[in-house]
Design an enzyme around this catalytic site. Structure first.
Site, PDB file in Angstrom:
ATOM      1  CG  HIS A  76      -1.851   1.115   1.334  1.00  0.00           C
ATOM      2  ND1 HIS A  76      -2.862   1.356   0.434  1.00  0.00           N
ATOM      3  CD2 HIS A  76      -1.925   2.098   2.274  1.00  0.00           C
ATOM      4  CE1 HIS A  76      -3.535   2.430   0.815  1.00  0.00           C
ATOM      5  NE2 HIS A  76      -2.988   2.911   1.921  1.00  0.00           N
ATOM      6  CD  GLN A  78       7.476   0.863  -1.733  1.00  0.00           C
ATOM      7  OE1 GLN A  78       8.038   1.330  -2.713  1.00  0.00           O
ATOM      8  NE2 GLN A  78       7.803   1.216  -0.498  1.00  0.00           N
ATOM      9  CG  HIS A  80      -0.653   5.876  -0.657  1.00  0.00           C
ATOM     10  ND1 HIS A  80      -1.433   6.999  -0.721  1.00  0.00           N
ATOM     11  CD2 HIS A  80      -1.426   4.911  -0.113  1.00  0.00           C
ATOM     12  CE1 HIS A  80      -2.620   6.739  -0.232  1.00  0.00           C
ATOM     13  NE2 HIS A  80      -2.646   5.475   0.136  1.00  0.00           N
TER      14      HIS A  80
END
Length: 104
Positions: A76, A78, A80
């Site tokens: 998650h 990475q 973002h």
């Protein structure tokens, strides 16, 4: 919360802040406030650097033999980071297009 989780949340937070500043820059540019838009883009870049530095620190630890657990939270983070970087790059181009249109 362990050290890795703190790093993950730092990446998520800084990436989100970067993306938010970039979109605020685009809103300002659409209104013709290019100086303020440039300031917001600078904020976006500074936040990206924070997120990227944290990612680099985790990568360096892994290279040095400290394995990083691949969790859904890490994926998650990475996601973002990459999305915020892409949004920032695209918004920079969009602002340039708006500037060009204004000069016509």
């Amino acid at each position: 919360m362990d050290e890795q989780e703190k790093s993950i949340f730092q990446i998520i937070s800084a990436s989100g802040d970067s993306r938010g500043s970039a979109f605020e820059a685009l809103r300002l540019a659409r209104k013709g406030a290019f100086e303020e838009a440039n300031e917001k883009m600078q904020e976006a870049k500074e936040k990206s650097i924070i997120a990227h530095d944290e990612q680099t620190r985790l990568i360096a630890k892994e290279i040095n033999g400290e394995k990083t657990e691949t969790t859904l939270l890490m994926v998650h983070a990475q996601d973002h980071l990459m999305n915020s970087l892409l949004a920032r790059d695209l918004i920079e181009e969009m602002i340039e297009i708006l500037k060009e249109q204004k000069m016509k």
